[in-house]
Design a protein around this motif. Structure first.
Motif, PDB file in Angstrom:
ATOM      1  N   GLY A 132       0.819  -1.221   0.000  1.00  0.00           N
ATOM      2  CA  GLY A 132       0.000   0.000   0.000  1.00  0.00           C
ATOM      3  C   GLY A 132       0.847   1.263   0.000  1.00  0.00           C
ATOM      4  O   GLY A 132       0.531   2.246  -0.682  1.00  0.00           O
ATOM      5  N   ALA A 133       1.945   1.250   0.763  1.00  0.00           N
ATOM      6  CA  ALA A 133       2.834   2.419   0.834  1.00  0.00           C
ATOM      7  C   ALA A 133       3.586   2.626  -0.481  1.00  0.00           C
ATOM      8  O   ALA A 133       3.664   3.736  -1.013  1.00  0.00           O
ATOM      9  CB  ALA A 133       3.818   2.255   1.982  1.00  0.00           C
TER      10      ALA A 133
ATOM     11  N   ARG B  94       3.862   5.983  -3.150  1.00  0.00           N
ATOM     12  CA  ARG B  94       5.039   6.750  -2.738  1.00  0.00           C
ATOM     13  C   ARG B  94       5.200   8.078  -3.443  1.00  0.00           C
ATOM     14  O   ARG B  94       5.871   8.972  -2.935  1.00  0.00           O
ATOM     15  CB  ARG B  94       6.313   5.909  -2.833  1.00  0.00           C
ATOM     16  CG  ARG B  94       6.664   5.341  -4.204  1.00  0.00           C
ATOM     17  CD  ARG B  94       7.815   4.346  -4.027  1.00  0.00           C
ATOM     18  NE  ARG B  94       8.239   3.697  -5.248  1.00  0.00           N
ATOM     19  CZ  ARG B  94       7.641   2.636  -5.771  1.00  0.00           C
ATOM     20  NH1 ARG B  94       6.570   2.123  -5.190  1.00  0.00           N
ATOM     21  NH2 ARG B  94       8.091   2.096  -6.888  1.00  0.00           N
ATOM     22  N   GLU B  95       4.549   8.239  -4.599  1.00  0.00           N
ATOM     23  CA  GLU B  95       4.621   9.546  -5.276  1.00  0.00           C
ATOM     24  C   GLU B  95       3.719  10.570  -4.591  1.00  0.00           C
ATOM     25  O   GLU B  95       3.933  11.775  -4.703  1.00  0.00           O
ATOM     26  CB  GLU B  95       4.235   9.410  -6.762  1.00  0.00           C
ATOM     27  CG  GLU B  95       5.097   8.431  -7.567  1.00  0.00           C
ATOM     28  CD  GLU B  95       6.600   8.679  -7.399  1.00  0.00           C
ATOM     29  OE1 GLU B  95       7.014   9.859  -7.438  1.00  0.00           O
ATOM     30  OE2 GLU B  95       7.359   7.702  -7.206  1.00  0.00           O
ATOM     31  N   ARG B  96       2.686  10.093  -3.896  1.00  0.00           N
ATOM     32  CA  ARG B  96       1.750  10.978  -3.197  1.00  0.00           C
ATOM     33  C   ARG B  96       2.308  11.468  -1.868  1.00  0.00           C
ATOM     34  O   ARG B  96       2.027  12.577  -1.421  1.00  0.00           O
ATOM     35  CB  ARG B  96       0.433  10.244  -2.923  1.00  0.00           C
ATOM     36  CG  ARG B  96      -0.545  10.249  -4.076  1.00  0.00           C
ATOM     37  CD  ARG B  96      -1.898   9.714  -3.633  1.00  0.00           C
ATOM     38  NE  ARG B  96      -2.450  10.497  -2.537  1.00  0.00           N
ATOM     39  CZ  ARG B  96      -3.240  10.013  -1.578  1.00  0.00           C
ATOM     40  NH1 ARG B  96      -3.559   8.739  -1.573  1.00  0.00           N
ATOM     41  NH2 ARG B  96      -3.705  10.793  -0.634  1.00  0.00           N
ATOM     42  N   GLY B  97       3.046  10.584  -1.193  1.00  0.00           N
ATOM     43  CA  GLY B  97       3.590  10.939   0.121  1.00  0.00           C
ATOM     44  C   GLY B  97       4.314   9.754   0.720  1.00  0.00           C
ATOM     45  O   GLY B  97       4.131   8.620   0.288  1.00  0.00           O
TER      46      GLY B  97
ATOM     47  N   ASP C 225       1.285  14.649   3.794  1.00  0.00           N
ATOM     48  CA  ASP C 225       1.931  13.552   3.053  1.00  0.00           C
ATOM     49  C   ASP C 225       1.657  12.173   3.671  1.00  0.00           C
ATOM     50  O   ASP C 225       2.301  11.182   3.319  1.00  0.00           O
ATOM     51  CB  ASP C 225       3.451  13.795   2.951  1.00  0.00           C
ATOM     52  CG  ASP C 225       4.147  13.850   4.307  1.00  0.00           C
ATOM     53  OD1 ASP C 225       3.457  14.108   5.327  1.00  0.00           O
ATOM     54  OD2 ASP C 225       5.375  13.642   4.368  1.00  0.00           O
ATOM     55  N   THR C 226       0.666  12.072   4.586  1.00  0.00           N
ATOM     56  CA  THR C 226       0.295  10.778   5.180  1.00  0.00           C
ATOM     57  C   THR C 226      -0.499   9.974   4.151  1.00  0.00           C
ATOM     58  O   THR C 226      -1.524  10.440   3.662  1.00  0.00           O
ATOM     59  CB  THR C 226      -0.554  10.966   6.459  1.00  0.00           C
ATOM     60  OG1 THR C 226       0.140  11.827   7.367  1.00  0.00           O
ATOM     61  CG2 THR C 226      -0.816   9.624   7.139  1.00  0.00           C
ATOM     62  N   VAL C 227       0.002   8.776   3.840  1.00  0.00           N
ATOM     63  CA  VAL C 227      -0.669   7.962   2.810  1.00  0.00           C
ATOM     64  C   VAL C 227      -1.299   6.678   3.358  1.00  0.00           C
ATOM     65  O   VAL C 227      -2.138   6.065   2.707  1.00  0.00           O
ATOM     66  CB  VAL C 227       0.303   7.596   1.655  1.00  0.00           C
ATOM     67  CG1 VAL C 227       0.642   8.835   0.843  1.00  0.00           C
ATOM     68  CG2 VAL C 227       1.553   6.890   2.161  1.00  0.00           C
ATOM     69  N   LEU C 228      -0.889   6.274   4.558  1.00  0.00           N
ATOM     70  CA  LEU C 228      -1.362   4.994   5.086  1.00  0.00           C
ATOM     71  C   LEU C 228      -1.344   5.002   6.613  1.00  0.00           C
ATOM     72  O   LEU C 228      -0.399   5.507   7.223  1.00  0.00           O
ATOM     73  CB  LEU C 228      -0.448   3.867   4.573  1.00  0.00           C
ATOM     74  CG  LEU C 228      -0.701   2.442   5.058  1.00  0.00           C
ATOM     75  CD1 LEU C 228      -1.991   1.877   4.479  1.00  0.00           C
ATOM     76  CD2 LEU C 228       0.460   1.522   4.679  1.00  0.00           C
ATOM     77  N   VAL C 229      -2.403   4.432   7.200  1.00  0.00           N
ATOM     78  CA  VAL C 229      -2.466   4.236   8.655  1.00  0.00           C
ATOM     79  C   VAL C 229      -2.776   2.765   8.910  1.00  0.00           C
ATOM     80  O   VAL C 229      -3.648   2.190   8.251  1.00  0.00           O
ATOM     81  CB  VAL C 229      -3.550   5.131   9.303  1.00  0.00           C
ATOM     82  CG1 VAL C 229      -3.708   4.809  10.786  1.00  0.00           C
ATOM     83  CG2 VAL C 229      -3.205   6.616   9.122  1.00  0.00           C
TER      84      VAL C 229
END
Length: 382
Positions: free
Chosen positions: A83-84, A88-91, A141-145
């Motif tokens: 998922g990360a 990775r281009e988004r954040g 820039d948080t893309v995943l929790v």
């Protein structure tokens, strides 16, 4: 080991007889590769998709959203690393908690080596993540929790719905490791604001070596295994057909028995505490008093070190644990108890009893009586 009382079902569970029976034909007669186009392959493919339908129905998911993996650990890695990497281009910022299973923590540490930043949220003394802490940690820039559904060591259930609702508004991917909660809590993914959810067969009396990742539609993921085009090109490798069929049968049995199991586990907790109160020994239950999984019971007997208690229990044929099986070979303090900031005397004397289908209320009473005798003997000696 037939005279052993096994209270470590959170580590792994025995395979249910019905599961073994369901698996056997797929180890002997129906041995085709599900990707093969001939009759043997087609028969295997049919069984694979029937199992997918069954497991998806149990968790109220679209069958096409289920990816079979080799374990809950692999499902966690696929969700977090896959998922990360896909975003990775988004954040490059990820958020998790300090009390996650090592399958999540080590996947996050790997991503840190790959240039990602990870925020490890603290928990309160009950082992709960605070929504306010999460809101504060979120960045542009948080893309995943990734926050676990229920903790494997103390049983605390996290506020998944509140966390997920907030993250939906922010457009941030949300993964939950539900390996320990699956089969003891009703999980309906269509009603949950989660994008990815990990489960495993061996925690619900299925075989070891098979897990699954629920992946919602349009969620970007990059495969972490490279090879064939199995599982819609999201997880290469010939599927463990017998294991998957066993997983499906385990969900059937669980569905039929879940309510009875849960009420039995609650009675077992009550019975054990009644014994200790009557014996007059000091004990403290760790974790959240209400938001807790029924089968996990983490208790500290202050004055008796964890390892001493476990050795004494083993001598009277009672299997319990100090928490996560992945760290039980070391004397290190549990990272979960450390994150909860309990008194040293409490965290160094914690024992996890975890219940399952082989246990009875009478067994729980006898185990509690054995604990009381050990505590009385060792405290008197000290």
């Amino acid at each position: 080991m037939s005279d052993m009382m096994y209270f470590d079902h959170a580590a792994t569970t025995p395979v249910h007889p019905r599961v073994l029976e369901a698996m056997t034909p797929y180890l002997t007669q129906v041995f085709g590769n599900p990707s093969s186009v001939h009759g043997f392959g087609r028969e295997a493919r049919k069984a694979l998709e029937q199992a997918r339908d069954q497991i998806a129905a149990f968790m109220d998911a679209d069958p096409q959203s289920l990816i079979f993996t080799g374990s809950g650990t692999e499902a966690d890695n696929l969700a977090i690393i896959g998922g990360a990497m896909a975003q990775r281009e988004r954040g490059r910022h990820i958020i998790t908690s300090q009390i996650e299973h090592h399958a999540v923590l080590h996947a996050c540490e790997y991503l840190e080596q790959e240039g990602f930043e990870v925020t490890y949220l603290p928990v309160d003394e009950t082992g709960s993540v605070r929504l306010a802490d999460l809101k504060e940690a979120v960045r542009p820039d948080t893309v995943l929790v990734s926050i676990m559904y229920g903790n494997n060591e103390v049983g605390t259930i996290q506020p998944i719905e509140e966390i997920g609702t907030f993250l939906r508004e922010k457009g941030i991917l949300f993964h939950t490791d539900a390996v320990q909660a699956f089969g003891v809590l009703p999980i309906r993914v269509r009603q949950l604001p989660v994008d990815m959810l990990s489960v495993s067969a061996h925690k619900i009396n299925g075989p070891k070596g098979v897990g699954a990742l629920y992946l919602a539609k349009k969620v970007p993921i990059e495969p972490i295994l490279h090879g064939g085009s199995q599982e819609r090109k999201r997880r290469a490798g010939t599927e463990n057909l017998a294991g998957i069929v066993g997983f499906a049968e385990a969900t059937k049995v669980t569905e039929e028995e879940m309510d009875d199991r849960v009420s039995k586990y609650k009675r077992m907790k009550e019975e054990m505490q009644a014994v200790w109160k009557e014996a007059g020994i000091a004990y403290q239950v760790n974790g959240h008093p209400e938001m807790v999984m029924p089968h996990v019971f983490n208790v500290s007997f202050v004055g008796v070190h964890t390892e001493t208690m476990l050795m004494n229990l083993d001598l009277v044929h009672i299997a319990a644990s100090s928490g996560s099986a992945c760290t039980s070979g070391s004397l290190e303090l549990s990272h979960v108890l450390k994150a909860m900031h309990l008194e040293d005397s409490v965290s160094h004397s914690a024992i996890r009893f975890s219940f399952g289908i082989t246990n009875t209320v009478d067994e729980a009473r006898r185990a509690a009586e054995a604990v009381a005798k050990i505590v009385q003997r060792l405290v008197k000696r000290a």
